[in-house]
Every structure is written in structure tokens, then in C-alpha cells.
Design an enzyme around this catalytic site. Structure first.
Site, PDB file in Angstrom:
ATOM      1  N   ASN A   9      45.349 -39.689  33.045  1.00  0.00           N
ATOM      2  CA  ASN A   9      44.989 -40.192  34.365  1.00  0.00           C
ATOM      3  C   ASN A   9      43.527 -39.818  34.589  1.00  0.00           C
ATOM      4  O   ASN A   9      43.215 -38.685  34.942  1.00  0.00           O
ATOM      5  CB  ASN A   9      45.903 -39.522  35.404  1.00  0.00           C
ATOM      6  CG  ASN A   9      45.587 -39.943  36.817  1.00  0.00           C
ATOM      7  OD1 ASN A   9      44.599 -40.634  37.070  1.00  0.00           O
ATOM      8  ND2 ASN A   9      46.421 -39.519  37.748  1.00  0.00           N
ATOM      9  N   ARG A  87      47.163 -44.228  33.562  1.00  0.00           N
ATOM     10  CA  ARG A  87      47.205 -44.685  34.951  1.00  0.00           C
ATOM     11  C   ARG A  87      45.944 -45.522  35.184  1.00  0.00           C
ATOM     12  O   ARG A  87      44.829 -45.055  34.906  1.00  0.00           O
ATOM     13  CB  ARG A  87      47.201 -43.498  35.894  1.00  0.00           C
ATOM     14  CG  ARG A  87      47.127 -43.938  37.328  1.00  0.00           C
ATOM     15  CD  ARG A  87      46.810 -42.783  38.241  1.00  0.00           C
ATOM     16  NE  ARG A  87      46.773 -43.228  39.614  1.00  0.00           N
ATOM     17  CZ  ARG A  87      45.969 -42.703  40.525  1.00  0.00           C
ATOM     18  NH1 ARG A  87      45.156 -41.719  40.202  1.00  0.00           N
ATOM     19  NH2 ARG A  87      45.993 -43.145  41.756  1.00  0.00           N
ATOM     20  N   HIS A 176      49.342 -46.388  45.076  1.00  0.00           N
ATOM     21  CA  HIS A 176      50.477 -45.459  44.907  1.00  0.00           C
ATOM     22  C   HIS A 176      51.732 -46.179  44.410  1.00  0.00           C
ATOM     23  O   HIS A 176      52.847 -45.687  44.587  1.00  0.00           O
ATOM     24  CB  HIS A 176      50.836 -44.741  46.233  1.00  0.00           C
ATOM     25  CG  HIS A 176      49.827 -43.750  46.694  1.00  0.00           C
ATOM     26  ND1 HIS A 176      49.447 -43.629  48.016  1.00  0.00           N
ATOM     27  CD2 HIS A 176      49.107 -42.825  46.020  1.00  0.00           C
ATOM     28  CE1 HIS A 176      48.544 -42.671  48.134  1.00  0.00           C
ATOM     29  NE2 HIS A 176      48.316 -42.167  46.931  1.00  0.00           N
ATOM     30  N   ARG A 237      40.042 -38.994  54.279  1.00  0.00           N
ATOM     31  CA  ARG A 237      39.840 -40.410  54.618  1.00  0.00           C
ATOM     32  C   ARG A 237      40.377 -40.704  56.009  1.00  0.00           C
ATOM     33  O   ARG A 237      41.429 -40.203  56.395  1.00  0.00           O
ATOM     34  CB  ARG A 237      40.558 -41.314  53.597  1.00  0.00           C
ATOM     35  CG  ARG A 237      39.836 -41.414  52.275  1.00  0.00           C
ATOM     36  CD  ARG A 237      40.646 -42.182  51.250  1.00  0.00           C
ATOM     37  NE  ARG A 237      41.064 -41.314  50.173  1.00  0.00           N
ATOM     38  CZ  ARG A 237      41.985 -41.621  49.258  1.00  0.00           C
ATOM     39  NH1 ARG A 237      42.589 -42.784  49.296  1.00  0.00           N
ATOM     40  NH2 ARG A 237      42.299 -40.765  48.320  1.00  0.00           N
ATOM     41  N   ILE A 328      52.568 -33.229  51.088  1.00  0.00           N
ATOM     42  CA  ILE A 328      52.881 -32.994  52.503  1.00  0.00           C
ATOM     43  C   ILE A 328      54.320 -33.424  52.796  1.00  0.00           C
ATOM     44  O   ILE A 328      55.096 -32.673  53.408  1.00  0.00           O
ATOM     45  CB  ILE A 328      51.870 -33.751  53.409  1.00  0.00           C
ATOM     46  CG1 ILE A 328      50.456 -33.192  53.190  1.00  0.00           C
ATOM     47  CG2 ILE A 328      52.277 -33.680  54.867  1.00  0.00           C
ATOM     48  CD1 ILE A 328      49.346 -33.964  53.885  1.00  0.00           C
ATOM     49  N   GLU A 330      56.836 -33.625  50.833  1.00  0.00           N
ATOM     50  CA  GLU A 330      57.863 -32.809  50.161  1.00  0.00           C
ATOM     51  C   GLU A 330      57.939 -31.389  50.718  1.00  0.00           C
ATOM     52  O   GLU A 330      58.919 -30.684  50.474  1.00  0.00           O
ATOM     53  CB  GLU A 330      57.558 -32.737  48.653  1.00  0.00           C
ATOM     54  CG  GLU A 330      57.780 -34.074  47.954  1.00  0.00           C
ATOM     55  CD  GLU A 330      57.234 -34.106  46.535  1.00  0.00           C
ATOM     56  OE1 GLU A 330      57.261 -33.071  45.855  1.00  0.00           O
ATOM     57  OE2 GLU A 330      56.760 -35.175  46.119  1.00  0.00           O
ATOM     58  N   ASN A 331      56.885 -30.957  51.442  1.00  0.00           N
ATOM     59  CA  ASN A 331      56.838 -29.541  51.849  1.00  0.00           C
ATOM     60  C   ASN A 331      56.675 -29.266  53.332  1.00  0.00           C
ATOM     61  O   ASN A 331      57.069 -28.193  53.797  1.00  0.00           O
ATOM     62  CB  ASN A 331      55.680 -28.854  51.113  1.00  0.00           C
ATOM     63  CG  ASN A 331      55.886 -28.861  49.617  1.00  0.00           C
ATOM     64  OD1 ASN A 331      56.860 -28.306  49.117  1.00  0.00           O
ATOM     65  ND2 ASN A 331      54.989 -29.513  48.897  1.00  0.00           N
ATOM     66  N   GLU A 381      54.813 -39.254  39.201  1.00  0.00           N
ATOM     67  CA  GLU A 381      54.137 -40.446  38.682  1.00  0.00           C
ATOM     68  C   GLU A 381      53.990 -40.376  37.159  1.00  0.00           C
ATOM     69  O   GLU A 381      54.081 -41.389  36.475  1.00  0.00           O
ATOM     70  CB  GLU A 381      52.769 -40.594  39.359  1.00  0.00           C
ATOM     71  CG  GLU A 381      52.916 -41.010  40.821  1.00  0.00           C
ATOM     72  CD  GLU A 381      51.653 -40.829  41.649  1.00  0.00           C
ATOM     73  OE1 GLU A 381      51.388 -39.682  42.062  1.00  0.00           O
ATOM     74  OE2 GLU A 381      50.942 -41.809  41.878  1.00  0.00           O
TER      75      GLU A 381
HETATM   76  P1  AMP Z   1      49.254 -33.926  46.765  1.00  0.00           P
HETATM   77  O1  AMP Z   1      47.971 -34.716  46.820  1.00  0.00           O
HETATM   78  O2  AMP Z   1      50.486 -34.771  46.664  1.00  0.00           O
HETATM   79  O3  AMP Z   1      49.227 -32.808  45.756  1.00  0.00           O
HETATM   80  O4  AMP Z   1      49.389 -33.174  48.197  1.00  0.00           O
HETATM   81  C1  AMP Z   1      48.420 -32.273  48.657  1.00  0.00           C
HETATM   82  C2  AMP Z   1      48.672 -31.981  50.123  1.00  0.00           C
HETATM   83  O5  AMP Z   1      49.973 -31.371  50.274  1.00  0.00           O
HETATM   84  C3  AMP Z   1      47.671 -30.978  50.709  1.00  0.00           C
HETATM   85  O6  AMP Z   1      47.220 -31.432  51.971  1.00  0.00           O
HETATM   86  C4  AMP Z   1      48.507 -29.725  50.874  1.00  0.00           C
HETATM   87  O7  AMP Z   1      48.060 -28.908  51.924  1.00  0.00           O
HETATM   88  C5  AMP Z   1      49.858 -30.323  51.205  1.00  0.00           C
HETATM   89  N1  AMP Z   1      50.913 -29.313  51.088  1.00  0.00           N
HETATM   90  C6  AMP Z   1      51.384 -28.710  49.982  1.00  0.00           C
HETATM   91  N2  AMP Z   1      52.307 -27.754  50.314  1.00  0.00           N
HETATM   92  C7  AMP Z   1      52.413 -27.761  51.669  1.00  0.00           C
HETATM   93  C8  AMP Z   1      53.192 -27.024  52.635  1.00  0.00           C
HETATM   94  N3  AMP Z   1      54.030 -26.088  52.262  1.00  0.00           N
HETATM   95  N4  AMP Z   1      53.020 -27.330  53.936  1.00  0.00           N
HETATM   96  C9  AMP Z   1      52.169 -28.273  54.323  1.00  0.00           C
HETATM   97  N5  AMP Z   1      51.416 -29.007  53.485  1.00  0.00           N
HETATM   98  C10 AMP Z   1      51.529 -28.753  52.171  1.00  0.00           C
END
Ligand code: AMP
Length: 394
Positions: A9, A87, A176, A237, A328, A330-331, A381
Site C-alpha cells: 500500500n 492497493r 474506502h 480534513r 474511531i 471500533e474503539n 483491508e
Molecule cells: P485509523 O486511521 O483507522 O487507524 O484510525 C485512527 C483514529 O482512531 C485516530 O483518530 C485515533 O485517535 C482513533 N482511535 C483509536 N483508538 C481509539 C480510542 N480508544 N478512542 C477513541 N479514538 C480512538
């Protein structure tokens, strides 16, 4: 035995890689080459839980791929590679599915450079470097845009002079797509539903973020547009704003078009509004410590997201499930809680305990039994690219 897939990627100054067995779906190694072309260029790889960093000062994509190849040789993985899956960000209207790379495919990816001037040249560099270092191995291109090619014209056309579409390809493409395909399959499996009979709203919330309406397995609308700047508020963004912001900032601040585009791409979103960070976790932490600006930022993030999800529902006609994914999605129990509450108009009722439980790799439903389902599904992905590549070389 050569059965594994190498996934590449390539970004403008970085390269992510992984080696995956598409049958067992096991990931043997993953890593990132970053700051390519600079004296600080490094390859960081993770193998059997151990992290290793190698300096590759001043090397660009070609040198980084040679370095990755050395790492694979050292770990005994090089001779297991059966094919390389790339990718590719933009496939325009030319690609509705993943494809094996040939000269005409490279030409078509090159023709899409005006639509993705930062990404497609890097993707092509990756393909060409892989051709050089893995001569004779099949290569596959997996496009971010392909999934959304099933959108109807009413969803992808902008109300601007029609010849901009016919002459220049100016339309909504969406991104995406690899994640949406993976999530559609996983969510339907988890729900015990047939993909061909399911209406999904999917929110892919990472540093870049978008949402999509998926009806019976096909993309029917999405929030990102001609470029990945449109739609939801993201890490840096802005997402959708009044297009006249360009002339306004030119007049008020003397900015050029490029300067305004740079503000909207790199200095807006969570970072611009919170003035704290582009990282959602950091903004949530500031909010928990009482920062009003951080609270306001999260409110705007959730309101924009819920409003655009509601708009996407028009393309579905009904909602069988709302799926959260990406770092975001997932968490962050907070973002999900606020969004599901705002979506209460559609009958969603959050189950707080389940919402707290489905984090850090845990997947599943977060709503009460009555009403439509909201759920968390982890995206992958790289695995989707490995699956596509494996099925193309069969
Ligand atoms: P990604 O680009 O999919 O890796 O997602 C990155 C984003 O996920 C960042 O803004 C991180 O702050 C957010 N993120 C990861 N873990 C958490 C969490 N436990 N709570 C809130 N945001 C999270």
C-alpha cells in the site's frame, strides 16, 4: 510452497506492507516504510510480536521495496510469496473490480492521475518497483473506488454543467471501497443475513473517514466525492463545506487556491476545530478533562456524521444495520453513543453495556433488542486485498 500474498500500500512518502496466507488468513508480517526520500527513512516491521526498525536513509519507493524484500528473505518469507496485491486509490470509471496488472491496466491507472494526483503516482511506483524486484510474479490492483461504481447516476452526479462529467470525469467516486466490501461480508455473516437481502449503513471512521449506503451487497451512495476531502469531518480534513469558502478565504486572507485546499485537507477537521489534535483519542481525553473546545469538536463530529448517515439512508429505503468500523468506529464508545442517540429518529436504542464492551478488537451488536441494529465490526483491508489477489491468480 508459494501460497502467500504480499500486500503493498504505497502512499506518497510511505509504504505499508504485509504477508498474508489467504487460506488460513494468517498475517505473518506487517510493516511500514516511512519518511521515504528523506535522511530519516526507515522500515519498521512486526514479526512474531517483535518490532524491528531498519534505516534506509534517502531511499524512495524502489529502495524501500528492495529493503522490504531483504526483510522477507531474512524471515524466510520471500520464497513463500505467490503474488503481490496493490492497493490503488483511484480507478475512475475504468475499474469496477480488482484486476491483474498488465500494461493496459497501468496505463488506465496513469490516466486516473488527474483524479488522485498524490496517490495514483505512488501506487504506480509501487507496482513498477514490485515488477522489478519480483519478476514473473503476478500482481493485482485493488481499487478504493471500485466498490462504489454501482452507485446510480442520481447519487454520483453533481449539479454542475454536465460536460464537466462527460469531458473531465467530474463526479462522485467514493473511497474506502475495500473496507466496505470486507465489512459488508463480515457484518452479514455476523448477523446471519444474506448479503443480497441486506441494507447497511457503514461508517468507516479512521483518520480519514467516510460512510456508505450498501444495498444487497452493492454500494448505492457514499459521503466522499470526487476526492477524499468531501463528506464527513475527519482528522485533518474538513469534509463538506460551502464551496465558496475558496473565494471567501482568498478575499479575507489573500490565500491562493492551493493554500485554501491545504487548509481544508491538512489543518481542518478534529485538528482545526479542537486546536488540540487530529487524533480522536487526544480530543476525547481533553474533553474528559473539561475542555469546552474539545466537547464542541466532538459534538460537531457526531452531528455531521449522524446527519450524513441519515441522508445516505434515502438511498437504502430501510436500515437493517448501522455498522461502525475504523480506529474511531471500533474503539470510541463516546462517538458511537452520541451518534446512535442522534439516530434515535430511526428507532435505534443503544445498549450502554454492549457499547462499552465492543472495543479494542471486540465486535458485535451495541443496540437493545428492539429497533434496528447498530454494531461494531473490525475492518481488515489487507486481508481483503489478499483474498482478491488469491482469487485472481487461481
Ligand atoms: P485509523 O486511521 O483507522 O487507524 O484510525 C485512527 C483514529 O482512531 C485516530 O483518530 C485515533 O485517535 C482513533 N482511535 C483509536 N483508538 C481509539 C480510542 N480508544 N478512542 C477513541 N479514538 C480512538
Amino acid at each position: 510452497m508459494k501460497t502467500n500474498i504480499l500486500i503493498l500500500n504505497c502512499g506518497s512518502s510511505s509504504l505499508k506492507f504485509a504477508v498474508i496466507d489467504p487460506t488460513s488468513e494468517q498475517e505473518f508480517i506487517s510493516g511500514l516504510a516511512e519518511r521515504l526520500g528523506s535522511p530519516e527513512a526507515v522500515i519498521v516491521s512486526k514479526f512474531q510480536g517483535e518490532k524491528t526498525t531498519i534505516n534506509i536513509a534517502d531511499e524512495a519507493h524502489d529502495g524501500a521495496i528492495a529493503g522490504v524484500l531483504d526483510v522477507l528473505k531474512e524471515k524466510g518469507l520471500f520464497d513463500t510469496i505467490a503474488a503481490v496485491g496493490h492497493r490503488v486509490v483511484h480507478g475512475g470509471e475504468a475499474f469496477t473490480a480488482s484486476t491483474l496488472v498488465a500494461e493496459d491496466v497501468k496505463k488506465a491507472i496513469s490516466d486516473c492521475i488527474p483524479l488522485a494526483p498524490l496517490h495514483n503516482p505512488a501506487n504506480l511506483l509501487g507496482i513498477e518497483a514490485a515488477e522489478k524486484h519480483f519478476p514473473g510474479l503476478p500482481q493485482a490492483a485493488v481499487f478504493d473506488t471500485a466498490f462504489h461504481q454501482t452507485m446510480p447516476a442520481q447519487a454520483y452526479l453533481y449539479p454542475v454543467p454536465y460536460e464537466y462529467y462527460t469531458d473531465l470525469g467530474l463526479r462522485k467516486y467514493g473511497f474506502h471501497g475495500t473496507s466496505y466490501r470486507f465489512i459488508t461480508a463480515s457484518a452479514c455473516e455476523m448477523l446471519g443475513r444474506k448479503t443480497e437481502e441486506t441494507a447497511l449503513l457503514i461508517a468507516h471512521l479512521g483518520n480519514g473517514a467516510s460512510a456508505a449506503a450498501v444495498l444487497n451487497g452493492e454500494g448505492v451512495d457514499t459521503t466522499m466525492g470526487l476526492t477524499p476531502l468531501d463528506g464527513l469531518m475527519m482528522g485533518t480534513r474538513s469534509g463538506s463545506v460551502d464551496p465558496n469558502i475558496f473565494t471567501f478565504l482568498r478575499d479575507q486572507k489573500g490565500y491562493s487556491l492551493d493554500e485554501v485546499a491545504s487548509v481544508l485537507n491538512k489543518k481542518s477537521g478534529l485538528l482545526g476545530l479542537s486546536q488540540i489534535s487530529n487524533d480522536c483519542r487526544a480530543v476525547e481525553e481533553a474533553a474528559a478533562e473539561g475542555s469546552k473546545q474539545a466537547l464542541l469538536t466532538l459534538d460537531v463530529y457526531c452531528y455531521v456524521l449522524a446527519k450524513q448517515l441519515a441522508g445516505l439512508a434515502i438511498g437504502l429505503g430501510r436500515i437493517d444495520a448501522l455498522v461502525f468500523t475504523g480506529g474511531i468506529g471500533e474503539n470510541s464508545e463516546l462517538i458511537r453513543r452520541k451518534v446512535v442517540e442522534l439516530m434515535g429518529i430511526f428507532g435505534f436504542k443503544l445498549d450502554n453495556d454492549l457499547n462499552l464492551k465492543q472495543r479494542f478488537g471486540a465486535e458485535g451488536v451495541i443496540t437493545a433488542e428492539s429497533g434496528p441494529v447498530a454494531m461494531v465490526v473490525s475492518t481488515n483491508e489487507e486481508l481483503m486485498i489478499a483474498r482478491d489477489t488469491a482469487s485472481l491468480i487461481k
